[in-house]
Design a protein around this motif. Structure first.
Motif, mmCIF file in Angstrom:
data_model
loop_
_atom_site.group_PDB
_atom_site.id
_atom_site.type_symbol
_atom_site.label_atom_id
_atom_site.label_comp_id
_atom_site.label_asym_id
_atom_site.label_seq_id
_atom_site.Cartn_x
_atom_site.Cartn_y
_atom_site.Cartn_z
ATOM 1 N N ALA A 47 -59.069 10.964 -26.938
ATOM 2 C CA ALA A 47 -57.913 11.716 -27.416
ATOM 3 C C ALA A 47 -56.710 10.783 -27.498
ATOM 4 C CB ALA A 47 -57.622 12.872 -26.466
ATOM 5 N N ALA A 48 -55.850 11.032 -28.450
ATOM 6 C CA ALA A 48 -54.640 10.222 -28.571
ATOM 7 C C ALA A 48 -53.765 10.399 -27.333
ATOM 8 C CB ALA A 48 -53.875 10.626 -29.820
ATOM 9 N N ASP A 49 -53.134 9.319 -26.921
ATOM 10 C CA ASP A 49 -52.249 9.314 -25.753
ATOM 11 C C ASP A 49 -50.809 9.470 -26.251
ATOM 12 O OD1 ASP A 49 -50.648 8.676 -23.550
ATOM 13 O OD2 ASP A 49 -52.111 7.247 -22.760
ATOM 14 N N LEU A 50 -50.262 10.682 -26.160
ATOM 15 C CA LEU A 50 -48.923 10.939 -26.684
ATOM 16 C C LEU A 50 -47.861 10.205 -25.887
ATOM 17 C CD1 LEU A 50 -49.109 14.750 -27.585
ATOM 18 C CD2 LEU A 50 -49.690 12.750 -28.961
ATOM 19 N N GLY A 51 -48.078 10.052 -24.590
ATOM 20 C CA GLY A 51 -47.118 9.309 -23.776
ATOM 21 C C GLY A 51 -47.041 7.854 -24.207
ATOM 22 N N GLN A 52 -48.198 7.245 -24.446
ATOM 23 C CA GLN A 52 -48.219 5.866 -24.928
ATOM 24 C C GLN A 52 -47.623 5.791 -26.329
ATOM 25 O OE1 GLN A 52 -48.918 3.307 -23.143
ATOM 26 N NE2 GLN A 52 -48.862 1.724 -24.720
ATOM 27 N N GLY A 53 -47.901 6.803 -27.146
ATOM 28 C CA GLY A 53 -47.325 6.831 -28.482
ATOM 29 C C GLY A 53 -45.813 6.884 -28.460
ATOM 30 N N LYS A 54 -45.263 7.620 -27.517
ATOM 31 C CA LYS A 54 -43.806 7.705 -27.392
ATOM 32 C C LYS A 54 -43.205 6.348 -27.046
ATOM 33 C CE LYS A 54 -40.168 10.290 -24.983
ATOM 34 N NZ LYS A 54 -39.897 11.368 -23.986
ATOM 35 N N LEU A 55 -43.868 5.600 -26.164
ATOM 36 C CA LEU A 55 -43.394 4.258 -25.810
ATOM 37 C C LEU A 55 -43.446 3.319 -27.007
ATOM 38 C CD1 LEU A 55 -45.042 3.755 -22.294
ATOM 39 C CD2 LEU A 55 -42.636 4.216 -22.795
ATOM 40 N N ILE A 56 -44.546 3.380 -27.755
ATOM 41 C CA ILE A 56 -44.689 2.521 -28.933
ATOM 42 C C ILE A 56 -43.624 2.874 -29.966
ATOM 43 C CG2 ILE A 56 -46.216 1.902 -30.848
ATOM 44 C CD1 ILE A 56 -48.558 2.496 -28.899
ATOM 45 N N PHE A 57 -43.350 4.175 -30.126
ATOM 46 C CA PHE A 57 -42.315 4.581 -31.077
ATOM 47 C C PHE A 57 -40.967 3.986 -30.676
ATOM 48 C CE2 PHE A 57 -38.941 7.306 -32.634
ATOM 49 C CZ PHE A 57 -39.296 7.472 -33.974
ATOM 50 N N ALA A 58 -40.631 4.051 -29.398
ATOM 51 C CA ALA A 58 -39.343 3.514 -28.934
ATOM 52 C C ALA A 58 -39.267 2.005 -29.159
ATOM 53 C CB ALA A 58 -39.158 3.848 -27.455
ATOM 54 N N GLN A 59 -40.393 1.318 -28.990
ATOM 55 C CA GLN A 59 -40.393 -0.141 -29.107
ATOM 56 C C GLN A 59 -40.458 -0.630 -30.551
ATOM 57 O OE1 GLN A 59 -43.856 -1.110 -26.796
ATOM 58 N NE2 GLN A 59 -42.892 -0.618 -24.824
ATOM 59 N N GLN A 60 -41.202 0.075 -31.396
ATOM 60 C CA GLN A 60 -41.509 -0.447 -32.722
ATOM 61 C C GLN A 60 -40.897 0.343 -33.875
ATOM 62 O OE1 GLN A 60 -43.022 -3.235 -33.209
ATOM 63 N NE2 GLN A 60 -44.147 -3.660 -31.339
ATOM 64 N N CYS A 61 -40.529 1.601 -33.648
ATOM 65 C CA CYS A 61 -40.175 2.480 -34.764
ATOM 66 C C CYS A 61 -38.737 2.993 -34.729
ATOM 67 C CB CYS A 61 -41.113 3.683 -34.810
ATOM 68 S SG CYS A 61 -42.862 3.282 -34.623
ATOM 69 N N ALA A 62 -38.198 3.171 -33.535
ATOM 70 C CA ALA A 62 -36.903 3.836 -33.404
ATOM 71 C C ALA A 62 -35.768 3.056 -34.056
ATOM 72 C CB ALA A 62 -36.590 4.078 -31.925
ATOM 73 N N SER A 63 -35.881 1.732 -34.116
ATOM 74 C CA SER A 63 -34.800 0.932 -34.694
ATOM 75 C C SER A 63 -34.575 1.273 -36.163
ATOM 76 C CB SER A 63 -35.096 -0.554 -34.538
ATOM 77 O OG SER A 63 -36.311 -0.892 -35.191
ATOM 78 N N CYS A 64 -35.612 1.751 -36.858
ATOM 79 C CA CYS A 64 -35.472 2.135 -38.265
ATOM 80 C C CYS A 64 -35.405 3.652 -38.432
ATOM 81 C CB CYS A 64 -36.648 1.597 -39.079
ATOM 82 S SG CYS A 64 -36.667 -0.200 -39.288
ATOM 83 N N HIS A 65 -36.305 4.357 -37.786
ATOM 84 C CA HIS A 65 -36.403 5.809 -37.981
ATOM 85 C C HIS A 65 -35.488 6.593 -37.054
ATOM 86 C CE1 HIS A 65 -39.771 5.525 -40.797
ATOM 87 N NE2 HIS A 65 -40.267 4.580 -40.014
ATOM 88 N N GLY A 66 -34.828 5.909 -36.131
ATOM 89 C CA GLY A 66 -33.914 6.582 -35.210
ATOM 90 C C GLY A 66 -34.640 7.074 -33.974
ATOM 91 N N ALA A 67 -33.929 7.077 -32.852
ATOM 92 C CA ALA A 67 -34.532 7.502 -31.589
ATOM 93 C C ALA A 67 -35.029 8.933 -31.672
ATOM 94 C CB ALA A 67 -33.523 7.339 -30.450
ATOM 95 N N GLY A 68 -34.345 9.757 -32.473
ATOM 96 C CA GLY A 68 -34.753 11.155 -32.639
ATOM 97 C C GLY A 68 -35.647 11.388 -33.824
ATOM 98 N N GLY A 69 -36.119 10.301 -34.450
ATOM 99 C CA GLY A 69 -37.051 10.420 -35.560
ATOM 100 C C GLY A 69 -36.467 11.011 -36.822
#
Length: 363
Positions: free
Chosen positions: A221-243
């Motif tokens: 199963a996908a790990d949503l907690g790990q996904g949240k960490l990856i989003f903060a590290q790799q995605c939030a700078s462009c898509h925003g912390a609130g997505g």
């Protein structure tokens, strides 16, 4: 008194050389004639038996099939997509307008479009927020070659769908809006642009770069907690912390689209499927990644896609009517009903390997 006999003439040295050469040539010709006669006689006496036709050499066991010619040609070179090369005629006008609609969708079809009759998109997303570079980037669901594979069967409707149906599927799902008029200028422009992108692509053939990159789904199963960490590290700078994405200052259009919230794709969109989103992320995110030079591992893409797809987004009505034949429903479709006994949570977040319908399925 007898007259003495005249002496026999002697061959001069140069005459001797000519005589030797002629004699040698005659010997060679006679020998060749004897050989021909002998071979002919042998064939007449012992005619050869007809042999079985020689079969084409089979590839070694386990060898991969050779790719089709279309797979060997790069149809994604930037030089193929120069709009300056488009002629100034009615078709060229539609091609350029189609590009504008794809690249700047909110300006023409969004909630604030100048023409009230064209305010059909329910969000301010652009088509190229998912089909990157106006449908020109490989492995980001590009439009290159798509014109030649429609009409085609779609499991979501359990029917043969046209390219126009596919475009309107994006209008109502990815853009959370209403369909385009089938015979309207906007629909014709999009189709003409897509046809132009796929010129020289063999009709009906899938070319390298279409669709999404190959991907190994983790058997968990996908790990949503790990996904949240990856989003903060790799995605939030462009898509925003609130997505919620970031808009370009010059145009107000999203430079980086929202991944959830009221201005994102709805829950009936193809990108809301985990396997689809993970493949897209792997080859294209974070910004600058390509299928050849990825940043995220398969597991990281899987977890972060599950995380942003777990967040709130617009709801599409009547989703239960999708997939009239439930056996065609992909295992990662996040909404019921299903033809199996697995939970909606497992369909949405995996694992998928144990499911009896363990296949990608079709949109």
């Amino acid at each position: 008194m007898e007259t003495p006999a005249e002496p026999s003439p002697r061959l001069q040295p140069e005459d001797k050389q000519v005589f030797i050469k002629v004699a040698g040539l005659l010997t060679w010709v006679i020998g060749l004639m004897v050989l021909v006669v002998a071979v002919t006689a042998y064939v007449l006496v012992f005619p050869p038996k007809p042999g079985a036709p020689v079969a084409a050499a089979a590839p070694p066991a386990g060898a991969a099939a050779q790719p089709a010619r279309a797979q060997l040609v790069n149809f994604f070179t930037p030089a193929r997509f120069l709009l300056d090369s488009v002629q100034n005629n009615p078709e060229g006008e539609l091609i350029r307008y189609g590009h504008e609609l794809i690249a700047h969708t909110p300006q023409y079809l969004g909630p604030q479009a100048k023409d009230p009759l064209l305010r059909l998109a329910g969000s301010n997303l652009a088509c190229q927020n998912c089909h990157l570079q106006a449908g020109q980037k490989a492995f980001s669901a590009p439009y290159v070659g798509i014109w030649g594979i429609y009409p085609t069967y779609k499991g979501r409707e359990n029917a043969i769908s046209t390219l126009e149906d596919r475009i309107n599927g994006c209008m109502t799902r990815s853009l959370n809006g209403q369909p385009l008029t089938l015979d309207g200028k906007e629909m014709k422009a999009m189709v003409t642009y897509m046809k132009w992108l796929g010129r020289q692509v063999p009709v009906g053939e899938k070319v390298k770069g279409q669709g999404f990159v190959k991907f190994t789904m983790p058997n968990r199963a996908a790990d949503l907690g790990q996904g949240k960490l990856i989003f903060a590290q790799q995605c939030a700078s462009c898509h925003g912390a609130g997505g919620q994405g970031q808009r370009a200052r010059s145009s107000g259009q999203y430079q980086y689209p929202p991944l959830w919230g009221p201005d994102s794709y709805n829950d009936g969109a193809g990108m809301h499927r985990l396997q689809t989103a993970a493949r897209f992320v792997k080859a294209n995110m974070p910004f600058g990644a390509t299928a050849e030079h990825t940043v995220l591992s398969d597991e990281a893409a899987y977890d972060v896609a599950a995380y942003f797809n777990s967040m709130p987004r617009p709801h599409m009505a009547h989703l239960a009517k999708d997939y009239p034949d439930l056996s065609k429903k992909p295992v990662d479709c996040p909404y019921p009903p299903y033809a199996d006994q697995f939970t909606q949570h497992q369909h949405q977040f995996g694992p998928y390997a144990a499911m009896s319908q363990g296949k990608k399925g079709a949109e």
